[in-house]
Structures are given as structure tokens and as C-alpha cells.
Design an enzyme around this catalytic site. Structure first.
Site, PDB file in Angstrom:
ATOM      1  N   TYR A   1       0.818  -1.212   0.000  1.00  0.00           N
ATOM      2  CA  TYR A   1       0.000   0.000   0.000  1.00  0.00           C
ATOM      3  C   TYR A   1       0.851   1.261   0.000  1.00  0.00           C
ATOM      4  O   TYR A   1       0.735   2.105  -0.888  1.00  0.00           O
ATOM      5  CB  TYR A   1      -0.936  -0.028   1.214  1.00  0.00           C
ATOM      6  CG  TYR A   1      -1.558   1.296   1.562  1.00  0.00           C
ATOM      7  CD1 TYR A   1      -2.252   2.044   0.612  1.00  0.00           C
ATOM      8  CD2 TYR A   1      -1.468   1.821   2.856  1.00  0.00           C
ATOM      9  CE1 TYR A   1      -2.838   3.268   0.938  1.00  0.00           C
ATOM     10  CE2 TYR A   1      -2.046   3.033   3.193  1.00  0.00           C
ATOM     11  CZ  TYR A   1      -2.729   3.749   2.228  1.00  0.00           C
ATOM     12  OH  TYR A   1      -3.290   4.962   2.552  1.00  0.00           O
TER      13      TYR A   1
ATOM     14  N   LYS B   1       1.624   3.973  -3.112  1.00  0.00           N
ATOM     15  CA  LYS B   1       1.218   5.363  -2.901  1.00  0.00           C
ATOM     16  C   LYS B   1       2.411   6.304  -3.057  1.00  0.00           C
ATOM     17  O   LYS B   1       2.284   7.399  -3.612  1.00  0.00           O
ATOM     18  CB  LYS B   1       0.595   5.538  -1.515  1.00  0.00           C
ATOM     19  CG  LYS B   1      -0.792   4.944  -1.359  1.00  0.00           C
ATOM     20  CD  LYS B   1      -1.831   5.703  -2.179  1.00  0.00           C
ATOM     21  CE  LYS B   1      -2.229   7.016  -1.546  1.00  0.00           C
ATOM     22  NZ  LYS B   1      -3.341   7.694  -2.262  1.00  0.00           N
TER      23      LYS B   1
END
Length: 584
Positions: A334, A338
Site C-alpha cells: 500500500y 502510494k
């Protein structure tokens, strides 16, 4: 997949970037909801503002003449009361002009059906109903389906109860006059938009807010890259064709800082930055350090998806994402994807002003539109729920470590302040704002577990027979192994396994499943429960200094003012039990 944007001639004159072919006060008469703008979860009294003065907080920690860290995070400078000239400037400060900026503007918001986006949309419409249009990019097969999702997931959402009260029978008409559903997908090279619709939006939009994200820590690498890395690229290509665009705002996460340690400043990523290289540059040969090549990562994800087929595809793609993240210095897929999304934005922005909002762990609202609203399980909530039900009596965490938490409404207020501050400047620059508490108001794990205990001691959950579930103080363990041993001992004790030999097999399988789930949570969360970084928020505090007193009251985001005991015990957990557990 071809070019990242439209093939229509009207957009062909713009430069299209390619990455390997992808790219105030309202109150309900019923006691259920109180729509308010003061009190709850903050260090304040009576009807005074929810935000106490930063100078008051600072005075508790520093005496005149002491040294504090300068805004650049490197130098020590004298601390003292502001000079008369500074005081007079603050008194004469007209503020940022947040209301004025919002008025008459049109927005394009992605991830519109998500938790944070709903709080943002509600705040805009409640404080400045004279906005022009808010275009909401909603993943749907067509406009009819997008409209259905708008009505069911946004207009009918509980977070809009205050607006519904204010407008009464005309509520839906008001919402539909402002909110325009757009069937599309940030994962598509043209956002999945029809040509005419895309051109119409591009002529109108003043601000783009990208809050679309896949937040699963161990998501499949290809899926996480599609939305978290390629998504911002597709959206930035669209932004380059928006005639009136004043700002591109990216909602990121403070944890894009990966495994950086100590005080982490608010600075942007450049394309190819690698935290592993930062960490090891002084102790390893450069040729031995991994180089981050985003195009190569995307190709690897696509090639691996083709290579891993059958029933093992999903698991192997998850493992690949975690492997690549850790190789380059990030804790999970994640935050790695990002971070690459931020790099893409910086590479592509050109003359477009960019703001990147980096909140830490976003939890329930502190006060607006009402205290404790949330949707779905946030980061710490599965642990809270298992603990409250008596199913989890310990966890893996550093007792003296910090969980960096921020309420959703404070994140939204900071977002709107940054939007107004930079949306009118016209400066082609990137500004980073970390909305975080670990430096200015740290929440210690040992204190957090005490707050959990105090809440459930006074307001226990009930078992299937309606009896209160009594919970012990949560134990914290320094390793997965110690935690696993505790889980087995605790599970056997609670189940009475040794007293029922005839049911041993069935119970054992049930216990194995419970222990496996708890160990999975611990393994995923361990990088965060032992996190060594502390997020500096000097830019964010300076942003608040630019606000007038009225704006601070209306759009406050002083995380230093939060009373964690009150927030956790009286706001967050009750909100979790009501809105997520539905009173169970």
C-alpha cells in the site's frame, strides 16, 4: 494500453505523458445525532472553540529562552513569546479566505464513495453551499449505475444527516443540484469517460481531488499499482487539459515515508527516490543498493500477472508486492505504491500547482458533522472490536511506542485550508502537508490500551445471552512468537478445551482459525505498532497560523488540542460500536 488520455483532436495539442503505455450549529431533535461545531474529544471547556491556541500548548512545554527545533528540522533556535510586530500581524490577519475560495468553484473528486471523501463533500456543502458543481468519479458500468451509487452510498449516507435536516424535503433536490455522478475509473487511461463528458468537465473544473486508493496493506501488486500509482498518472493527464484548473490535490498517507526513522519532515518525493538507498548510502556500496524504476515495477507487475496463473495467482501477486516494497524500503504494498504515485505526480505536474495531503491513521470524526462518525473498519478498529468482544486480550506493540492517529474531520479541514491557500496562488509548486499527531500530541500504545479497557469496563459488550463481557487489561508483546503463545494459552483457557476431550478436534480447529486470524493482523500491523518514525507537521502548523480566528473555529485542525482519553473512550469507540457494529 496506449496513450493515457483522450484520442480526440481537442486534447491532442496537449502533451500526454506515457509510462510504458499506461500511465452552523444544527441539532437533531432526536438524541441520535448532534451536528455541531464545538467540543468533544478536545482539550476545551464549555462552548469555547474545539481548538486551543497553539501558543497555550507550547507554553506548557517550553519556557522563554529555551531552544526548539526550527521549521527546517535541522537547527535549534530560541523559543519565546512572539514579538509585538508578530502579535499585531496575527491580530490583523484576515485569514486564508477558505469560504471565498470554495464559493462558485467546481471540483472533480475521485474515490467519492470512500470514507474520507464523504466527510469532505459534506463539509464543503454544509459550509459553502454556493459551490458550483462537484463532479464525483464513481466506478460504475454506466451513468445510470453511477447515479444509483450516488443516491445509495452518498446522498443516503448517515454522515449527511445534518444537511438532510437543514434542507428537509428539498434535501435530495439540493444534493442533485450540486453533485454530478461521473461513471469512470482512475485505472483507465482516459478515466473511463466518454469524450463529450470529459471535455465538458475539463472546461469547468477548478480543483481536482484524488482520494481514490486501494488501502489494503498486502494487496496484489498489480491491483495496488493500477489505482495507487497509475491512477494519479491518468488523472494528471486529465488535469493538463482542464482549462480553469487551479490546483491538483492528492490525498496520500504519512506512511509513504516508509521505514524512515526519527523526525520525518514534509518533503516531496522525486521520481526514483528509494528509502532503502537513503538508509544505506553511508554503509553500503551504491552498486549494491536497489534502484527504484517505476516503469520497471509496472512491467514486472504486468509480466508476473501473466506468469502466475491458476489458483496461486492472487497469493503470489500479494507476495510480490510485499517483496518489492521491502526491497526498496517500504513496509508494505500500500504505502510503496502510494509513494510511487507521489513520484509520478511530481514528474508530470509541469505548471500545475500541487498539494499533497499526508494524513496518518485516519479515524472517526472528532466533532463534525457529529462526533464519532465512521464507516467500515479503520486501522485499529478490528483490534478494538475483537478486544471488546473478549476474543483478543493481547497484541504485538511497543508499549512506549506511538500510534499516529488523526480524526477524519481534522484531515478534511486541513485539506480545505491547503486548497484555498494554494489554489489561488497560481504558483507551479508542490506543497506537502502531514496531518499527524506523533510529534505534537503523541498517543502512546500503553495509554491507548488503557483507554480501551476503561471504555469496555464502563460500557461492556454483551454476549449472545445478553450478559456483559468482562475484559482484562490488554497485554502488549514484543514479538509475534510471544504473542502466538499467549493466543494459544488464552484461547484454551477461555474454551475449556482440556475439560471437554470429546470435542477436542472441533474446538482445536476453531482455535486454530482464531489464532491464525489474530496472527495475520499482528503480522500486517507490526511495522506500524513498532514504527520508529515521527511525522513533523511544521508546514501544517504554519498553514493554521495563516488562518484567522473565525477560520480556526470553523476549519480547525489542531491535533495538539485533542484529549486522547476523551476521544478514544467517549467519541471513537462509541462511534465504532454505533456506526460499524450497529449497536451489537
Amino acid at each position: 494500453m496506449g496513450a493515457l488520455f483522450f484520442s480526440s483532436p481537442s486534447f491532442a495539442t496537449k502533451r500526454v505523458v506515457k509510462f510504458s503505455g499506461w500511465c452552523d450549529h444544527l441539532k437533531r431533535r432526536k438524541s441520535v445525532v448532534h451536528c455541531q461545531t464545538s467540543g468533544n474529544g478536545v482539550r476545551s471547556s464549555g462552548v469555547s472553540s474545539v481548538l486551543s491556541e497553539r501558543s497555550m500548548l507550547a507554553s506548557k512545554d517550553h519556557s522563554a529562552g529555551s531552544l526548539v527545533l526550527s521549521p527546517n528540522g535541522k537547527d535549534l533556535v530560541p523559543y519565546g513569546p512572539p514579538s509585538p510586530s508578530t502579535t499585531s500581524f496575527v491580530e490583523m490577519n484576515d485569514g486564508i479566505g477558505i469560504d471565498e475560495f470554495l464559493r462558485g468553484k467546481s471540483f472533480l473528486i475521485t474515490g467519492a464513495t470512500g470514507f474520507l471523501a464523504k466527510v469532505l463533500i459534506e463539509k464543503i456543502l454544509r459550509t459553502e453551499p454556493d459551490v458550483a458543481k462537484i463532479y464525483l468519479l464513481i466506478k460504475a458500468k454506466n451513468q445510470e449505475a453511477a447515479m444509483e451509487r450516488l443516491k445509495n452510498e452518498i446522498i443516503n449516507a448517515e454522515v449527511f444527516d445534518c444537511l438532510q435536516q437543514a434542507y428537509g424535503k428539498s434535501y435530495q433536490a439540493f444534493m442533485l443540484s450540486k453533485l454530478v455522478p461521473v461513471a469512470g475509473d482512475v485505472c483507465g487511461s482516459s478515466l473511463g469517460l466518454e469524450k463529450d463528458f470529459a471535455e465538458a468537465i475539463a472546461k469547468e473544473v477548478d480543483v481536482i481531488v484524488n482520494s481514490a486508493a486501494n488501502t489494503t496493506f498486502d494487496e496484489r501488486y498489480d491491483i495496488a499499482i493500477d489505482i495507487n500509482t497509475k491512477g494519479p498518472c491518468h488523472l494528471m493527464n486529465f488535469a493538463k487539459n482542464c482549462k480553469k484548473l487551479k490546483l491538483f490535490l492528492q490525498v496520500s498517507t504519512a506512511y509513504v515515508n516508509g521505514q524512515r526513522q526519527g523526525r520525518i519532515m514534509e518533503k516531496p518525493f522525486c521520481i526514483g527516490d528509494s528509502i532503502a538507498r537513503e538508509s544505506n548510502i553511508s554503509e553500503a556500496q551504491p552498486r549494491l543498493l536497489p534502484t527504484l524504476n517505476i516503469e520497471a515495477e509496472i512491467k514486472l507487475a504486468l509480466d508476473s500477472k501473466e506468469a502466475f496463473k491458476g489458483s496461486t495467482l492472487a497469493q503470489k501477486m500479494k507476495e510480490l508486492g510485499l517483496e518489492r516494497a521491502k526491497k526498496h524500503g517500504w513496509q508494505d504494498t500500500y504505502v510503496f505504491t502510494k509513494a510511487m504515485g507521489e513520484m509520478v505526480i511530481d514528474q508530470m505536474r509541469g505548471e500545475i500547482p500541487v498539494v499533497i495531503i499526508r494524513p496518518s491513521v485516519i479515524e472517526s470524526t472528532c466533532r463534525e458533522p457529529f462526533p464519532g462518525w465512521m464507516e467500515g473498519n479503520r486501522m485499529m478498529d478490528p483490534i478494538v472490536l475483537y478486544y471488546g468482544k473478549g476474543q483478543l486480550t493481547g497484541f504485538v506493540a511497543d508499549p512506549n511506542g506511538v500510534l499516529d492517529v488523526v480524526p477524519a474531520d481534522m484531515v478534511v479541514n486541513a485539506t480545505l485550508a491547503a486548497m484555498a491557500r494554494h489554489g489561488g496562488s497560481g504558483k507551479a509548486e508542490t506543497n506537502i502537508y502531514q496531518i499527524a499527531s506523533s510529534v505534537v500530541n503523541p498517543l502512546i500504545f500503553q495509554d491507548l490500551t488503557s483507554h480501551f479497557y476503561e471504555h469496555f469496563k464502563s460500557s461492556p459488550c454483551l454476549d449472545n445471552k445478553g450478559n456483559p463481557i468482562h475484559v482484562p487489561i490488554m497485554k502488549l508483546f514484543s514479538s509475534i512468537e510471544d504473542f502466538s503463545s499467549h493466543l494459544w494459552r488464552d484461547a484454551i483457557l477461555r474454551s475449556g478445551l482440556s475439560a471437554m476431550p470429546s470435542q477436542t478436534g472441533k474446538l482445536l480447529r476453531k482455535l486454530e482459525k482464531t489464532v491464525k486470524q489474530a496472527k495475520y493482523l499482528a503480522d500486517i500491523y507490526q511495522p506500524y505498532t513498532f514504527y520508529g518514525g515521527r511525522f513533523d507537521n511544521s508546514n501544517t502548523q504554519r498553514l493554521m497560523d495563516c488562518m484567522c480566528e473565525e477560520e480556526k473555529s470553523k476549519f480547525g485542525f489542531d491535533v495538539g488540542s485533542i484529549d486522547w482519553k476523551d476521544y478514544i473512550s467517549n467519541v471513537h469507540i462509541p462511534g465504532l460500536r454505533r456506526h460499524v457494529m450497529k449497536g451489537r
